[in-house]
Design a protein around this motif. Structure first.
Motif, PDB file in Angstrom:
ATOM      1  N   ASN A  62     -63.889 -33.936 -61.241  1.00 42.87           N
ATOM      2  CA  ASN A  62     -63.735 -35.382 -61.034  1.00 42.87           C
ATOM      3  C   ASN A  62     -62.769 -36.059 -62.004  1.00 42.87           C
ATOM      4  OD1 ASN A  62     -65.430 -35.761 -58.725  1.00 42.87           O
ATOM      5  ND2 ASN A  62     -67.141 -35.292 -60.083  1.00 42.87           N
ATOM      6  N   GLU A  63     -61.911 -35.288 -62.631  1.00 37.00           N
ATOM      7  CA  GLU A  63     -60.878 -35.877 -63.481  1.00 37.00           C
ATOM      8  C   GLU A  63     -59.896 -36.634 -62.579  1.00 37.00           C
ATOM      9  OE1 GLU A  63     -59.043 -36.390 -67.332  1.00 37.00           O
ATOM     10  OE2 GLU A  63     -61.045 -35.878 -66.621  1.00 37.00           O
ATOM     11  N   ASN A  64     -59.546 -37.836 -62.974  1.00 39.41           N
ATOM     12  CA  ASN A  64     -58.617 -38.655 -62.183  1.00 39.41           C
ATOM     13  C   ASN A  64     -57.190 -38.335 -62.637  1.00 39.41           C
ATOM     14  OD1 ASN A  64     -57.130 -41.668 -62.046  1.00 39.41           O
ATOM     15  ND2 ASN A  64     -58.199 -40.996 -60.221  1.00 39.41           N
ATOM     16  N   ILE A  65     -56.460 -37.597 -61.794  1.00 34.52           N
ATOM     17  CA  ILE A  65     -55.090 -37.185 -62.116  1.00 34.52           C
ATOM     18  C   ILE A  65     -54.163 -37.730 -61.030  1.00 34.52           C
ATOM     19  CG2 ILE A  65     -53.533 -35.253 -62.567  1.00 34.52           C
ATOM     20  CD1 ILE A  65     -56.063 -33.614 -63.349  1.00 34.52           C
ATOM     21  N   VAL A  66     -53.450 -38.797 -61.372  1.00 40.35           N
ATOM     22  CA  VAL A  66     -52.551 -39.459 -60.419  1.00 40.35           C
ATOM     23  C   VAL A  66     -51.184 -39.648 -61.066  1.00 40.35           C
ATOM     24  CG1 VAL A  66     -54.434 -40.694 -59.273  1.00 40.35           C
ATOM     25  CG2 VAL A  66     -53.203 -41.784 -61.150  1.00 40.35           C
ATOM     26  N   TYR A  67     -50.221 -40.033 -60.236  1.00 44.48           N
ATOM     27  CA  TYR A  67     -48.916 -40.410 -60.767  1.00 44.48           C
ATOM     28  C   TYR A  67     -48.232 -41.373 -59.812  1.00 44.48           C
ATOM     29  CZ  TYR A  67     -46.275 -37.202 -57.690  1.00 44.48           C
ATOM     30  OH  TYR A  67     -45.698 -36.577 -56.622  1.00 44.48           O
ATOM     31  N   ASP A  68     -47.334 -42.167 -60.338  1.00 42.92           N
ATOM     32  CA  ASP A  68     -46.553 -43.129 -59.566  1.00 42.92           C
ATOM     33  C   ASP A  68     -45.233 -42.450 -59.222  1.00 42.92           C
ATOM     34  OD1 ASP A  68     -44.656 -45.115 -58.857  1.00 42.92           O
ATOM     35  OD2 ASP A  68     -45.796 -46.645 -59.927  1.00 42.92           O
ATOM     36  N   GLN A  69     -45.119 -41.974 -57.985  1.00 42.76           N
ATOM     37  CA  GLN A  69     -43.980 -41.140 -57.609  1.00 42.76           C
ATOM     38  C   GLN A  69     -42.636 -41.843 -57.758  1.00 42.76           C
ATOM     39  OE1 GLN A  69     -44.987 -39.964 -53.607  1.00 42.76           O
ATOM     40  NE2 GLN A  69     -44.074 -41.809 -52.711  1.00 42.76           N
ATOM     41  N   ASN A  70     -42.537 -43.111 -57.417  1.00 38.14           N
ATOM     42  CA  ASN A  70     -41.259 -43.812 -57.546  1.00 38.14           C
ATOM     43  C   ASN A  70     -40.866 -43.983 -59.014  1.00 38.14           C
ATOM     44  OD1 ASN A  70     -40.671 -44.166 -54.755  1.00 38.14           O
ATOM     45  ND2 ASN A  70     -42.217 -45.768 -54.688  1.00 38.14           N
ATOM     46  N   PHE A  71     -41.839 -44.304 -59.850  1.00 36.51           N
ATOM     47  CA  PHE A  71     -41.567 -44.443 -61.276  1.00 36.51           C
ATOM     48  C   PHE A  71     -41.101 -43.109 -61.856  1.00 36.51           C
ATOM     49  CE2 PHE A  71     -42.460 -44.367 -65.758  1.00 36.51           C
ATOM     50  CZ  PHE A  71     -41.942 -45.579 -66.186  1.00 36.51           C
ATOM     51  N   TRP A  72     -41.796 -42.035 -61.494  1.00 41.82           N
ATOM     52  CA  TRP A  72     -41.438 -40.720 -62.021  1.00 41.82           C
ATOM     53  C   TRP A  72     -40.018 -40.329 -61.630  1.00 41.82           C
ATOM     54  CZ3 TRP A  72     -44.456 -36.163 -63.801  1.00 41.82           C
ATOM     55  CH2 TRP A  72     -45.638 -36.521 -64.435  1.00 41.82           C
ATOM     56  N   VAL A  73     -39.652 -40.524 -60.361  1.00 36.51           N
ATOM     57  CA  VAL A  73     -38.308 -40.138 -59.915  1.00 36.51           C
ATOM     58  C   VAL A  73     -37.254 -40.916 -60.691  1.00 36.51           C
ATOM     59  CG1 VAL A  73     -36.693 -40.255 -57.968  1.00 36.51           C
ATOM     60  CG2 VAL A  73     -38.976 -39.286 -57.637  1.00 36.51           C
ATOM     61  N   LYS A  74     -37.497 -42.206 -60.880  1.00 37.62           N
ATOM     62  CA  LYS A  74     -36.542 -43.030 -61.632  1.00 37.62           C
ATOM     63  C   LYS A  74     -36.514 -42.613 -63.100  1.00 37.62           C
ATOM     64  CE  LYS A  74     -35.233 -47.743 -62.642  1.00 37.62           C
ATOM     65  NZ  LYS A  74     -35.546 -49.153 -62.555  1.00 37.62           N
ATOM     66  N   ALA A  75     -37.680 -42.445 -63.704  1.00 35.85           N
ATOM     67  CA  ALA A  75     -37.761 -42.095 -65.123  1.00 35.85           C
ATOM     68  C   ALA A  75     -37.149 -40.721 -65.406  1.00 35.85           C
ATOM     69  CB  ALA A  75     -39.213 -42.127 -65.592  1.00 35.85           C
ATOM     70  N   GLN A  76     -37.271 -39.803 -64.476  1.00 36.42           N
ATOM     71  CA  GLN A  76     -36.726 -38.458 -64.668  1.00 36.42           C
ATOM     72  C   GLN A  76     -35.207 -38.431 -64.444  1.00 36.42           C
ATOM     73  OE1 GLN A  76     -38.452 -35.971 -65.897  1.00 36.42           O
ATOM     74  NE2 GLN A  76     -40.312 -35.552 -64.751  1.00 36.42           N
ATOM     75  N   ASN A  77     -34.653 -39.510 -63.854  1.00 37.59           N
ATOM     76  CA  ASN A  77     -33.200 -39.647 -63.666  1.00 37.59           C
ATOM     77  C   ASN A  77     -32.607 -38.479 -62.878  1.00 37.59           C
ATOM     78  OD1 ASN A  77     -30.726 -40.952 -63.926  1.00 37.59           O
ATOM     79  ND2 ASN A  77     -30.244 -39.906 -65.837  1.00 37.59           N
ATOM     80  N   TYR A  78     -33.290 -38.079 -61.823  1.00 41.17           N
ATOM     81  CA  TYR A  78     -32.819 -36.945 -61.033  1.00 41.17           C
ATOM     82  C   TYR A  78     -31.455 -37.191 -60.400  1.00 41.17           C
ATOM     83  CZ  TYR A  78     -37.448 -34.867 -61.459  1.00 41.17           C
ATOM     84  OH  TYR A  78     -38.605 -34.304 -61.947  1.00 41.17           O
TER      85      TYR A  78
END
Length: 148
Positions: A62-78
């Protein structure tokens, strides 16, 4: 569980990626849409998040493991990262996922993980692994479609 299918996807896609030109990888139809390069980057982010889910859920349910996909793509500067770097990252993250999931006992595949940002929804580790592969296939089809 046998996740040879994931290994096969990785090997087949590495060959297919060679048919995509640098300009095709970089092209964005609009500022709101991801390029093929950003889609593959998103799949790297998904792999990073899911490796954590696949490992943590084995010892902590029950660990809550989420991410904001748009933020990640921008932050990673792909968009400004060489495509070969993204391809290699995607390849090795997914080979590591194969290594992790092939070593999960059947009993632990029934452990529960919370993957939601708002209203609580929980899924078995088995479901999350299978969903990961479906999610990847969905985005890989988009990469090979010229109308993204």
């Amino acid at each position: 569980m046998n996740y040879q299918i994931l290994k096969d996807i990785v090997e087949n896609q590495i060959v297919k990626f060679d048919s995509i030109s640098e300009s095709q990888w970089d092209e964005k139809l609009s500022d709101e849409k991801w390029s093929k390069k950003e889609i593959l980057g998103h799949l790297c982010d998904s792999a990073l998040t899911n490796i954590r889910r696949f490992v943590v859920t084995q010892y902590k349910e029950n660990e809550n493991i989420v991410y904001d996909q748009n933020f990640w793509v921008k932050a990673q500067n792909y968009q400004n990262t060489p495509i070969l770097d993204i391809i290699n990252l995607w390849k090795y993250l997914n080979l590591q996922i194969v290594n992790v999931v092939e070593n999960i006992s059947d009993e632990l595949l029934e452990n529960i993980c919370d993957t939601t940002k708002s209203e609580k929804q929980s899924f078995t580790l088995r479901f999350i692994i299978d969903d990961y592969i479906s999610h990847m296939n969905h985005h890989l089809k988009a990469i090979h479609n010229d109308k993204i």
